[in-house]
Every structure is written in C-alpha cells, then in structure tokens.
Scaffold this active site. Structure first.
Site, PDB file in Angstrom:
ATOM      1  N   HIS A 192       0.819  -1.250   0.140  1.00 41.78           N
ATOM      2  CA  HIS A 192       0.038  -0.074  -0.042  1.00 41.78           C
ATOM      3  C   HIS A 192       0.778   1.325  -0.026  1.00 41.78           C
ATOM      4  CE1 HIS A 192      -3.507   2.310   1.539  1.00 41.78           C
ATOM      5  NE2 HIS A 192      -2.544   3.011   1.946  1.00 41.78           N
ATOM      6  N   GLU A 193       1.943   1.330   0.940  1.00 37.00           N
ATOM      7  CA  GLU A 193       2.849   2.566   0.868  1.00 37.00           C
ATOM      8  C   GLU A 193       3.661   2.665  -0.245  1.00 37.00           C
ATOM      9  OE1 GLU A 193       2.153   4.659   3.093  1.00 37.00           O
ATOM     10  OE2 GLU A 193       0.842   3.439   4.628  1.00 37.00           O
ATOM     11  N   HIS A 196       1.624   4.535  -2.642  1.00 36.94           N
ATOM     12  CA  HIS A 196       1.570   6.036  -2.496  1.00 36.94           C
ATOM     13  C   HIS A 196       2.771   6.464  -3.231  1.00 36.94           C
ATOM     14  CE1 HIS A 196      -2.036   6.479  -0.313  1.00 36.94           C
ATOM     15  NE2 HIS A 196      -1.537   5.982   0.923  1.00 36.94           N
ATOM     16  N   HIS A 202      -5.691   7.536  -2.126  1.00 38.50           N
ATOM     17  CA  HIS A 202      -6.781   6.471  -1.660  1.00 38.50           C
ATOM     18  C   HIS A 202      -8.015   6.226  -2.346  1.00 38.50           C
ATOM     19  CE1 HIS A 202      -4.663   7.341   2.499  1.00 38.50           C
ATOM     20  NE2 HIS A 202      -4.367   6.147   2.401  1.00 38.50           N
TER      21      HIS A 202
END
Length: 356
Positions: A192-193, A196, A202
């Site tokens: 997930h990170e 980014h 999101h």
C-alpha cells in the site's frame, strides 16, 4: 482506481516559507480504541497521536492537513513535503510582463512519476523484518512494469525506515523520501505505501465514489472529517483511470477508519459492510498502474544520464498540477483560477506566466 495524471499532484513549490497567521483547530482524543474495531485504521502515520488540523496551501490550492511531529499528514498516512507548503496564499504565476528566464527556478520543483518506471530504494539497516519490504517489492515487480533498483548514488530514492506507523509521500518528490514502517506494518501495508510512493491516492476519495459507497460523517472522529473529502473537494484532479470505485483495491480505506463510536464510517451505498484487503494489488489497481507506468522497462545503467518521461497526453476539461500549479486544460490551452474567473497561462522555462 484513483490515480494521478502525468506530472500531476505534489510537485514541490519553490521554497515557500510557512507563517503562523492561519486559523487552526485542535480536536479531542479518540473516544474509541481503534485497534479494537474490525479492520479499523489500516495505515496511519501516527496511530497513537492526534494533532492540529490546519488549512495549508499546496500547489496554489487550500487543503486541510493534520500537523503531527512537524509533519503535514493527509488522510492518515500521506506526508506532504514541508518545503512545498505555505499557510497563506502564494502567487505562483508570473505576470504577463515578467521574464521567466530572469526568474530563478527552484530546484525544489520535481517531476512526479519515477522516470523509466524505475524506483530506486534503500532499506534502513535498523528496520526489523526487512523481508516484508523485499516481498512487497517482489509483488510489485511480478504484477506491474514498475522496477525497483537498490540505490547506489542516485539522488532520488525511497528509504524504508522504522516509524510509529505506516506512511509515505505520494509520487517522486525528489531526494530521499521515507516510507515508514512500524513493527506491525505487514507486507500488504508495505505494498500500500509503495502504491503511494509511485503515485496512488486512496480509493475512497474518488470523485465518483458516491455511486458506490456512503461516507457517514456522523461517525467520524471530530477533526478527522477532512480525511474523507473527495479529491475534487480538496481541490485536486477528479479524473479516474478506471470505470468505477474498486472496493477490493489495496488503496481502499476500511469501513471503520477513524470511527468515533464503533460504527462504520464507510459502507456500501446500500448500507452493507464491505471487506478491506491488504494482500495484493487488485485488478483495478493494476489497470490504473498500467496507465501510469506502461509497457516494458529498460533498466538504466549507472552511468546513463537521468531519463525523462514521455510527454503526456492532456485531456480538455481536466485539472492537473504541473510545476507546482493547478491548471485546467481547456481548448488545448492552459488556464488557472483567478478569483471567480479563469485566466489563460503559458509554461515557459518551468514557470507559469499569464498570457496577455
């Protein structure tokens, strides 16, 4: 899947200093133990701390952030570059009679995507369980055209390092940019990170989210409502690279994120609860990433000059953030908001200037 368009969002502004003339508000401590909720806050930079909510200006747009430990935190786990933030409006566009070649261009202005689909990285030797980073990188490389190369002397790279929670900047901001991982951040949280860091926001903040989900602001911790604004409401680009919101996206908030009372803050439109996953990039994730980082990758050699991305195709009617300014593409020209009106601008030598 919410993606950022080419050169979009979060390039740094030119050495903007912060002042203290902005009105801020603090909020109460969490009333509910978030860890006790099912799939509550999946990724949060500072899970045990709350800060001051303030309006800052980034890329010429006002947006609410939470200030904790000297960091500007957006939507729980996203850091915004401190050097690109102002607490009062800043004139980012030159007057029509100003010479852009005589104005110093800040080295703080960066491109957004990682050139040649290549992310350079380093791992802090003190980071526990480094295998989760390697496994997350392997997942990205096995499913996308993004490649990860261990950093030697490259100036732009991500740095996996210990922290109080899970957090990252969005896109390539320039220089060393941390991805913080607490002991409890899993391989899925790391995927997930990394999302980014390569440019993903999101999922629940898509402009078209109300077609699929309902946000229950009455259940959100007071002062954290800004974490649930759509990107249009926050002043960012609202275009999407997929047809609809993907509840299975690894970038999706959980139903109980930032709940003040144990009740869901996000549900399906019909009120039912969905499941959040942190196992893999979803089909929607992969579809959007393919737009951002398409095709095969040629690994750059250590002595090659820094590559650049191809010129993107801009769509009329869409907003972009380019060289630190939010601009509208209209009739194949560029425009910015000036009060209640739109004014035409042009990009010269990396600086925007009003057209006469």
């Amino acid at each position: 899947m919410k993606k950022i368009k080419y050169l979009l969002a979060l390039p740094l502004l030119a050495f903007i200093s912060c002042n203290e003339d902005n009105v801020t508000e603090s909020f109460s401590e969490n009333k509910v133990d978030q860890s006790a909720l099912p799939s509550a806050n999946v990724e949060v930079a500072f899970p045990d701390k709350s800060g001051i909510v303030s309006d800052i200006y980034f890329a010429g747009k006002r947006m609410p952030v939470e200030e904790i430990n000297g960091k500007f935190v957006y939507q729980g786990d996203i850091f915004l570059p401190e050097s690109g933030i102002s607490k009062s409006p800043v004139e980012l566009v030159l007057k029509s009679n100003e010479d852009p070649y005589s104005v110093n261009k800040s080295v703080g202005r960066t491109k957004f995507f990682w050139p040649e689909n290549t992310v350079y990285y380093a791992i802090d030797p003190s980071l526990p369980n480094q295998q989760r980073v390697l496994d997350a990188i392997s997942h990205w490389e096995s499913n996308t055209a993004v490649r990860f190369v261990e950093r030697t002397s490259e100036s732009n790279f991500v740095y996996f390092t210990p922290g109080g929670g899970c957090s990252s900047y969005v896109g390539m901001i320039g220089g060393q940019q941390p991805i913080t991982l607490a002991d409890g951040c899993s391989t899925g949280n790391t995927i997930h990170e990394i999302g980014h860091a390569v440019g993903l926001w999101h999922e629940q903040s898509r402009a078209d989210r109300d077609q699929t989900i309902a946000v229950h602001f009455e259940n959100i911790i007071s002062g954290r409502e800004h974490n649930f604004y759509t990107y249009v409401e926050a002043g960012w680009d609202g275009a999407e690279y997929t047809a609809g919101l993907d509840l299975g996206s690894i970038m999706m908030y959980s139903p109980y994120s930032f709940s003040s009372n144990g009740q869901p803050t996000i549900t399906r439109k019909d009120g039912s609860i969905y499941s959040v996953q942190r196992s893999q990039l979803s089909g929607g994730d992969l579809e959007g990433i393919e737009v951002m980082y398409p095709g095969a990758v040629t690994e750059p050699g250590p002595t090659e000059p820094e590559p650049t991305n191809p010129e993107p195709e801009y769509i009329n009617g869409e907003y972009y953030v380019i060289e630190g300014v939010m601009v509208l593409r209209k009739d194949d020209t560029w425009w910015v908001e000036k009060g209640k009106n739109l004014k035409e601008v042009e990009l010269i030598n990396g600086r925007w200037r009003f057209v006469k």
